[in-house]
Design a protein around this motif. Structure first.
Motif, PDB file in Angstrom:
ATOM      1  N   ALA A  22      38.379 -78.058  14.190  1.00  0.00           N
ATOM      2  CA  ALA A  22      38.712 -76.926  15.068  1.00  0.00           C
ATOM      3  C   ALA A  22      39.358 -77.396  16.367  1.00  0.00           C
ATOM      4  O   ALA A  22      40.330 -76.791  16.835  1.00  0.00           O
ATOM      5  CB  ALA A  22      37.459 -76.105  15.366  1.00  0.00           C
ATOM      6  N   THR A  23      38.841 -78.479  16.945  1.00  0.00           N
ATOM      7  CA  THR A  23      39.410 -78.956  18.211  1.00  0.00           C
ATOM      8  C   THR A  23      40.791 -79.569  18.001  1.00  0.00           C
ATOM      9  O   THR A  23      41.671 -79.407  18.840  1.00  0.00           O
ATOM     10  CB  THR A  23      38.482 -79.960  18.918  1.00  0.00           C
ATOM     11  OG1 THR A  23      38.195 -81.047  18.035  1.00  0.00           O
ATOM     12  CG2 THR A  23      37.206 -79.302  19.383  1.00  0.00           C
ATOM     13  N   LYS A  29      42.969 -78.619  15.811  1.00  0.00           N
ATOM     14  CA  LYS A  29      43.909 -77.510  15.639  1.00  0.00           C
ATOM     15  C   LYS A  29      44.273 -76.892  16.984  1.00  0.00           C
ATOM     16  O   LYS A  29      45.402 -76.476  17.201  1.00  0.00           O
ATOM     17  CB  LYS A  29      43.320 -76.434  14.731  1.00  0.00           C
ATOM     18  CG  LYS A  29      43.354 -76.774  13.270  1.00  0.00           C
ATOM     19  CD  LYS A  29      42.763 -75.635  12.447  1.00  0.00           C
ATOM     20  CE  LYS A  29      42.732 -76.006  10.971  1.00  0.00           C
ATOM     21  NZ  LYS A  29      42.055 -74.974  10.177  1.00  0.00           N
ATOM     22  N   GLU A  30      43.305 -76.834  17.879  1.00  0.00           N
ATOM     23  CA  GLU A  30      43.494 -76.169  19.178  1.00  0.00           C
ATOM     24  C   GLU A  30      44.136 -77.076  20.229  1.00  0.00           C
ATOM     25  O   GLU A  30      44.923 -76.616  21.048  1.00  0.00           O
ATOM     26  CB  GLU A  30      42.144 -75.658  19.679  1.00  0.00           C
ATOM     27  CG  GLU A  30      42.217 -74.826  20.922  1.00  0.00           C
ATOM     28  CD  GLU A  30      42.841 -73.459  20.711  1.00  0.00           C
ATOM     29  OE1 GLU A  30      43.295 -72.863  21.705  1.00  0.00           O
ATOM     30  OE2 GLU A  30      42.878 -72.964  19.569  1.00  0.00           O
ATOM     31  N   PHE A  31      43.792 -78.372  20.213  1.00  0.00           N
ATOM     32  CA  PHE A  31      44.256 -79.307  21.244  1.00  0.00           C
ATOM     33  C   PHE A  31      44.932 -80.498  20.577  1.00  0.00           C
ATOM     34  O   PHE A  31      44.272 -81.290  19.910  1.00  0.00           O
ATOM     35  CB  PHE A  31      43.074 -79.797  22.094  1.00  0.00           C
ATOM     36  CG  PHE A  31      42.242 -78.685  22.667  1.00  0.00           C
ATOM     37  CD1 PHE A  31      42.684 -77.948  23.753  1.00  0.00           C
ATOM     38  CD2 PHE A  31      41.003 -78.366  22.116  1.00  0.00           C
ATOM     39  CE1 PHE A  31      41.917 -76.922  24.279  1.00  0.00           C
ATOM     40  CE2 PHE A  31      40.223 -77.349  22.633  1.00  0.00           C
ATOM     41  CZ  PHE A  31      40.686 -76.618  23.719  1.00  0.00           C
ATOM     42  N   ARG A  32      46.212 -80.648  20.772  1.00  0.00           N
ATOM     43  CA  ARG A  32      46.977 -81.678  20.059  1.00  0.00           C
ATOM     44  C   ARG A  32      46.522 -83.111  20.347  1.00  0.00           C
ATOM     45  O   ARG A  32      46.677 -83.986  19.512  1.00  0.00           O
ATOM     46  CB  ARG A  32      48.472 -81.536  20.311  1.00  0.00           C
ATOM     47  CG  ARG A  32      48.881 -81.755  21.738  1.00  0.00           C
ATOM     48  CD  ARG A  32      50.397 -81.622  21.915  1.00  0.00           C
ATOM     49  NE  ARG A  32      50.747 -81.613  23.314  1.00  0.00           N
ATOM     50  CZ  ARG A  32      50.875 -82.695  24.045  1.00  0.00           C
ATOM     51  NH1 ARG A  32      50.690 -83.876  23.508  1.00  0.00           N
ATOM     52  NH2 ARG A  32      51.192 -82.607  25.313  1.00  0.00           N
ATOM     53  N   THR A  39      35.668 -79.345  26.215  1.00  0.00           N
ATOM     54  CA  THR A  39      35.833 -77.919  25.972  1.00  0.00           C
ATOM     55  C   THR A  39      34.498 -77.341  25.543  1.00  0.00           C
ATOM     56  O   THR A  39      33.551 -78.085  25.258  1.00  0.00           O
ATOM     57  CB  THR A  39      36.944 -77.625  24.928  1.00  0.00           C
ATOM     58  OG1 THR A  39      37.331 -76.256  25.028  1.00  0.00           O
ATOM     59  CG2 THR A  39      36.494 -77.949  23.512  1.00  0.00           C
ATOM     60  N   VAL A  89      33.555 -72.319  16.804  1.00  0.00           N
ATOM     61  CA  VAL A  89      34.874 -71.909  17.293  1.00  0.00           C
ATOM     62  C   VAL A  89      35.031 -72.353  18.742  1.00  0.00           C
ATOM     63  O   VAL A  89      34.053 -72.417  19.491  1.00  0.00           O
ATOM     64  CB  VAL A  89      35.108 -70.387  17.180  1.00  0.00           C
ATOM     65  CG1 VAL A  89      35.095 -69.926  15.730  1.00  0.00           C
ATOM     66  CG2 VAL A  89      34.106 -69.613  18.002  1.00  0.00           C
ATOM     67  N   VAL A  90      36.256 -72.651  19.132  1.00  0.00           N
ATOM     68  CA  VAL A  90      36.554 -72.992  20.515  1.00  0.00           C
ATOM     69  C   VAL A  90      36.424 -71.715  21.337  1.00  0.00           C
ATOM     70  O   VAL A  90      36.988 -70.676  20.983  1.00  0.00           O
ATOM     71  CB  VAL A  90      37.965 -73.607  20.636  1.00  0.00           C
ATOM     72  CG1 VAL A  90      38.316 -73.863  22.090  1.00  0.00           C
ATOM     73  CG2 VAL A  90      38.067 -74.896  19.822  1.00  0.00           C
ATOM     74  N   LEU A 131      36.879 -68.955  24.266  1.00  0.00           N
ATOM     75  CA  LEU A 131      38.010 -68.437  25.023  1.00  0.00           C
ATOM     76  C   LEU A 131      37.570 -68.132  26.451  1.00  0.00           C
ATOM     77  O   LEU A 131      36.421 -67.767  26.698  1.00  0.00           O
ATOM     78  CB  LEU A 131      38.561 -67.169  24.375  1.00  0.00           C
ATOM     79  CG  LEU A 131      39.213 -67.365  23.010  1.00  0.00           C
ATOM     80  CD1 LEU A 131      39.659 -66.026  22.437  1.00  0.00           C
ATOM     81  CD2 LEU A 131      40.399 -68.331  23.104  1.00  0.00           C
ATOM     82  N   SER A 173      42.761 -67.832  27.093  1.00  0.00           N
ATOM     83  CA  SER A 173      43.065 -68.985  26.244  1.00  0.00           C
ATOM     84  C   SER A 173      41.847 -69.900  26.191  1.00  0.00           C
ATOM     85  O   SER A 173      40.868 -69.684  26.893  1.00  0.00           O
ATOM     86  CB  SER A 173      44.262 -69.765  26.805  1.00  0.00           C
ATOM     87  OG  SER A 173      43.921 -70.372  28.042  1.00  0.00           O
ATOM     88  N   SER A 174      41.935 -70.929  25.367  1.00  0.00           N
ATOM     89  CA  SER A 174      40.914 -71.974  25.389  1.00  0.00           C
ATOM     90  C   SER A 174      41.126 -72.762  26.684  1.00  0.00           C
ATOM     91  O   SER A 174      42.171 -72.652  27.315  1.00  0.00           O
ATOM     92  CB  SER A 174      41.068 -72.875  24.167  1.00  0.00           C
ATOM     93  OG  SER A 174      42.374 -73.426  24.144  1.00  0.00           O
TER      94      SER A 174
END
Length: 188
Positions: free
Chosen positions: A40-41, A43-46, A85, A95-96, A98, A107-108
């Protein structure tokens, strides 16, 4: 936090009263969910996992929903900081979280945590306020004089399922946070 109502029954005929017992938050085994957390992280944070593996830093029941939320180390950051995060459980999956910022954008978020001689950053999970707090401070070059200190607080909004920036709570938590940090400098 989940509450259970217990009836005090004196006989089989009827119960004489009731009282509530507070139970501890539902245990979430965040370490067992680490593969899902990492997925999950990433996907959210490159840059998640860039320097070292994504990991669980600490957990606390912050939202008041009766489950533990996690502060997750993203395995990236700067010279003296780690990028963090917040994650929560939704429908049995991590889930990350919001956040709605001062500007109203949702946003996250990535929070920095760590300290050098001159600067520091911290993130706290404040259960009593159902909030996430991010604080930042500075000191002079030898670390003996306290400088600027600021912070931002984000309170859980159950209806929106996110943490919303709160100026009033930011002011309150920043005062307490900066008082502690100032005391650390003067006692060391």
């Amino acid at each position: 936090m989940r509450r259970e109502v217990v009836l005090a029954c004196a006989s089989m005929i009827g119960c004489t009263g009731a009282f509530a017992l507070e139970s501890s938050p539902t245990v979430v085994d965040w370490k067992a969910m680490l593969p899902e957390v990492q997925e999950a992280t990433q996907k959210e944070f490159r840059d998640a996992g860039e320097h070292y593996a994504v990991s669980i830093s600490r957990t606390a029941e912050v939202t008041g929903r009766g489950t533990l939320e996690a502060l997750v180390d993203l395995g990236s950051g700067g010279a003296y900081t780690d990028a963090m995060t917040v994650m929560r459980m939704e429908d049995g999956r991590p889930v990350v979280a919001l956040f709605r910022g001062k500007d109203g954008m949702v946003s996250s978020m990535v929070f920095l945590e760590g300290a050098s001689v001159m600067h520091g950053k911290a993130v706290e999970m404040v259960r009593s306020e159902h909030a996430i707090f991010s604080g930042h401070w500075s000191r002079n070059s030898d670390g003996t004089k306290f400088g600027k200190c600021k912070g931002e607080a984000y309170r859980w909004n159950a209806a929106a399922k996110r943490f919303d920036f709160s100026q009033g709570l930011s002011n309150k938590l920043t005062r307490d946070f900066c008082r502690k940090k100032r005391a650390e400098v003067t006692t060391h």
